[in-house]
Design a protein around this motif. Structure first.
Motif, PDB file in Angstrom:
ATOM      1  N   ALA A 107      -7.363 -16.538 -43.999  1.00 36.61           N
ATOM      2  CA  ALA A 107      -8.009 -15.738 -42.964  1.00 36.61           C
ATOM      3  C   ALA A 107      -9.260 -15.072 -43.521  1.00 36.61           C
ATOM      4  N   ASP A 108     -10.223 -14.850 -42.639  1.00 33.27           N
ATOM      5  CA  ASP A 108     -11.454 -14.138 -42.952  1.00 33.27           C
ATOM      6  C   ASP A 108     -11.532 -12.982 -41.964  1.00 33.27           C
ATOM      7  N   THR A 109     -11.576 -11.748 -42.456  1.00 32.35           N
ATOM      8  CA  THR A 109     -11.538 -10.596 -41.549  1.00 32.35           C
ATOM      9  C   THR A 109     -12.766 -10.534 -40.638  1.00 32.35           C
ATOM     10  N   ARG A 110     -13.845 -11.242 -40.975  1.00 33.85           N
ATOM     11  CA  ARG A 110     -15.021 -11.262 -40.115  1.00 33.85           C
ATOM     12  C   ARG A 110     -14.818 -12.184 -38.925  1.00 33.85           C
ATOM     13  N   ARG A 111     -13.854 -13.112 -39.058  1.00 30.41           N
ATOM     14  CA  ARG A 111     -13.587 -14.098 -38.004  1.00 30.41           C
ATOM     15  C   ARG A 111     -12.069 -14.295 -37.897  1.00 30.41           C
ATOM     16  N   LEU A 112     -11.353 -13.195 -37.768  1.00 33.87           N
ATOM     17  CA  LEU A 112      -9.896 -13.248 -37.822  1.00 33.87           C
ATOM     18  C   LEU A 112      -9.314 -14.139 -36.726  1.00 33.87           C
ATOM     19  N   GLU A 113      -9.979 -14.161 -35.571  1.00 34.98           N
ATOM     20  CA  GLU A 113      -9.469 -14.958 -34.448  1.00 34.98           C
ATOM     21  C   GLU A 113      -9.436 -16.454 -34.768  1.00 34.98           C
ATOM     22  N   ASP A 114     -10.196 -16.887 -35.792  1.00 36.49           N
ATOM     23  CA  ASP A 114     -10.236 -18.309 -36.132  1.00 36.49           C
ATOM     24  C   ASP A 114      -8.922 -18.821 -36.706  1.00 36.49           C
ATOM     25  N   CYS A 115      -8.051 -17.918 -37.166  1.00 34.40           N
ATOM     26  CA  CYS A 115      -6.790 -18.400 -37.732  1.00 34.40           C
ATOM     27  C   CYS A 115      -5.627 -18.299 -36.735  1.00 34.40           C
ATOM     28  N   PHE A 116      -5.887 -17.805 -35.512  1.00 32.99           N
ATOM     29  CA  PHE A 116      -4.819 -17.713 -34.514  1.00 32.99           C
ATOM     30  C   PHE A 116      -4.164 -19.072 -34.257  1.00 32.99           C
ATOM     31  N   ALA A 117      -4.986 -20.110 -34.143  1.00 32.14           N
ATOM     32  CA  ALA A 117      -4.452 -21.446 -33.821  1.00 32.14           C
ATOM     33  C   ALA A 117      -3.502 -21.932 -34.907  1.00 32.14           C
ATOM     34  N   ALA A 118      -3.844 -21.684 -36.180  1.00 31.67           N
ATOM     35  CA  ALA A 118      -2.978 -22.118 -37.286  1.00 31.67           C
ATOM     36  C   ALA A 118      -1.671 -21.334 -37.274  1.00 31.67           C
ATOM     37  N   VAL A 119      -1.746 -20.021 -37.062  1.00 34.94           N
ATOM     38  CA  VAL A 119      -0.534 -19.197 -36.981  1.00 34.94           C
ATOM     39  C   VAL A 119       0.371 -19.707 -35.865  1.00 34.94           C
ATOM     40  N   ASP A 120      -0.205 -19.943 -34.682  1.00 33.91           N
ATOM     41  CA  ASP A 120       0.571 -20.453 -33.543  1.00 33.91           C
ATOM     42  C   ASP A 120       1.203 -21.805 -33.863  1.00 33.91           C
ATOM     43  N   TYR A 121       0.435 -22.671 -34.518  1.00 32.05           N
ATOM     44  CA  TYR A 121       0.917 -24.021 -34.831  1.00 32.05           C
ATOM     45  C   TYR A 121       2.174 -23.956 -35.695  1.00 32.05           C
ATOM     46  N   PHE A 122       2.137 -23.179 -36.773  1.00 30.46           N
ATOM     47  CA  PHE A 122       3.278 -23.124 -37.685  1.00 30.46           C
ATOM     48  C   PHE A 122       4.455 -22.363 -37.083  1.00 30.46           C
ATOM     49  N   GLU A 123       4.177 -21.346 -36.284  1.00 34.25           N
ATOM     50  CA  GLU A 123       5.264 -20.641 -35.605  1.00 34.25           C
ATOM     51  C   GLU A 123       5.999 -21.574 -34.648  1.00 34.25           C
ATOM     52  N   ARG A 124       5.256 -22.337 -33.864  1.00 37.53           N
ATOM     53  CA  ARG A 124       5.877 -23.245 -32.880  1.00 37.53           C
ATOM     54  C   ARG A 124       6.719 -24.322 -33.557  1.00 37.53           C
ATOM     55  N   ARG A 125       6.300 -24.776 -34.705  1.00 36.24           N
ATOM     56  CA  ARG A 125       7.018 -25.861 -35.385  1.00 36.24           C
ATOM     57  C   ARG A 125       8.033 -25.359 -36.397  1.00 36.24           C
ATOM     58  N   GLY A 126       8.146 -24.056 -36.549  1.00 35.66           N
ATOM     59  CA  GLY A 126       9.131 -23.496 -37.470  1.00 35.66           C
ATOM     60  C   GLY A 126       8.827 -23.764 -38.926  1.00 35.66           C
ATOM     61  N   ILE A 127       7.548 -23.948 -39.255  1.00 36.17           N
ATOM     62  CA  ILE A 127       7.160 -24.174 -40.648  1.00 36.17           C
ATOM     63  C   ILE A 127       6.853 -22.819 -41.292  1.00 36.17           C
ATOM     64  N   PRO A 128       7.569 -22.461 -42.360  1.00 39.84           N
ATOM     65  CA  PRO A 128       7.300 -21.160 -43.009  1.00 39.84           C
ATOM     66  C   PRO A 128       5.857 -21.097 -43.511  1.00 39.84           C
ATOM     67  N   PHE A 129       5.239 -19.950 -43.338  1.00 37.38           N
ATOM     68  CA  PHE A 129       3.854 -19.797 -43.783  1.00 37.38           C
ATOM     69  C   PHE A 129       3.605 -18.373 -44.259  1.00 37.38           C
ATOM     70  N   SER A 130       2.563 -18.233 -45.058  1.00 35.22           N
ATOM     71  CA  SER A 130       2.072 -16.909 -45.435  1.00 35.22           C
ATOM     72  C   SER A 130       0.616 -16.832 -45.020  1.00 35.22           C
ATOM     73  N   VAL A 131       0.118 -15.617 -44.871  1.00 35.50           N
ATOM     74  CA  VAL A 131      -1.290 -15.405 -44.527  1.00 35.50           C
ATOM     75  C   VAL A 131      -1.981 -14.818 -45.750  1.00 35.50           C
ATOM     76  N   ALA A 132      -3.058 -15.468 -46.173  1.00 32.04           N
ATOM     77  CA  ALA A 132      -3.839 -14.996 -47.314  1.00 32.04           C
ATOM     78  C   ALA A 132      -5.241 -14.656 -46.826  1.00 32.04           C
ATOM     79  N   VAL A 133      -5.617 -13.394 -46.936  1.00 30.49           N
ATOM     80  CA  VAL A 133      -6.952 -12.961 -46.517  1.00 30.49           C
ATOM     81  C   VAL A 133      -7.925 -13.223 -47.656  1.00 30.49           C
ATOM     82  N   ASN A 134      -8.854 -14.135 -47.433  1.00 33.50           N
ATOM     83  CA  ASN A 134      -9.855 -14.460 -48.429  1.00 33.50           C
ATOM     84  C   ASN A 134     -10.925 -13.362 -48.408  1.00 33.50           C
TER      85      ASN A 134
END
Length: 201
Positions: free
Chosen positions: A114-141
């Motif tokens: 994630a990039d805090t200047r464009r945080l909305e750009d990672c919403f799609a990835a978060v949604d994708y992994f949540e829907r498929r039940g794939i464990p994920f972590s968020v790393a703010v670059n």
């Protein structure tokens, strides 16, 4: 007569290999992170940004970016003698999302950069992994000049479940990127060993 343990007959350890995805928005640092930690020369499928792509590639905030991943990045890192990670960096633009399903097959977990200047750009990835039940972590670059926020603020902004790890990183730094990967592996293993109960209505 002296006795000692013979090294003869000692078989090399066959490492466990795990697949980890590195996802996130356009220009967030996925290729950089894979390249920073990979112990092999990373495979990159980058192409120059073209005039034709300008209407669909939002470069606001990453104006200096001149290339983009069009298929995937691939790298490998040995965390321990018996544990090897294969890293697959996903393309960030909407028009390449059809590749995600194939890349996600067999993945133990994922890192969402994630990039805090464009945080909305990672919403799609978060949604994708949540829907498929794939464990994920968020790393703010932590880009130079970008405003820093506490992890709790990032968690709230992305509406993440409490158990999803959120951490700060520098995708250019090998040790920082390695810490990100260790975190997602530990989280994914925990999820496998202690799966969440399905939500009841």
């Amino acid at each position: 007569m002296a006795f000692g343990r013979s090294s003869r007959g000692k078989r090399p350890v066959d490492p466990v290999t795990l697949k980890i995805l590195v996802a996130g928005g356009f220009g967030v640092g996925k290729t950089t992170l894979v390249g920073a930690v990979s112990e092999i020369r990373p495979l990159r499928t980058e192409e120059l940004l073209s005039e034709a792509g300008r209407p669909v590639d939002d470069v606001a905030g990453v104006e200096a970016k001149t290339t983009t991943t069009v298929a995937m990045d691939f790298g490998r890192i040995t965390l321990r003698e018996d544990l090897v990670l294969y890293l697959f960096g996903t393309p960030g633009q909407d028009r390449f999302w059809f590749l995600w399903d194939e890349l996600a097959q067999g993945a133990l977990g994922a890192v969402v950069l994630a990039d805090t200047r464009r945080l909305e750009d990672c919403f799609a990835a978060v949604d994708y992994f949540e829907r498929r039940g794939i464990p994920f972590s968020v790393a703010v670059n932590c880009f130079e000049g970008a405003e820093r926020f506490p992890t709790g603020t990032v968690r709230a902004a992305l509406d993440l479940d409490p158990e999803v790890p959120v951490l700060m990183c520098d995708a250019r730094d090998r040790s920082s990127a390695r810490d990100v990967l260790v975190t997602v592996v530990e989280h994914a293993v925990e999820r496998v060993e202690h799966p969440r109960e399905p939500a009841t209505t």
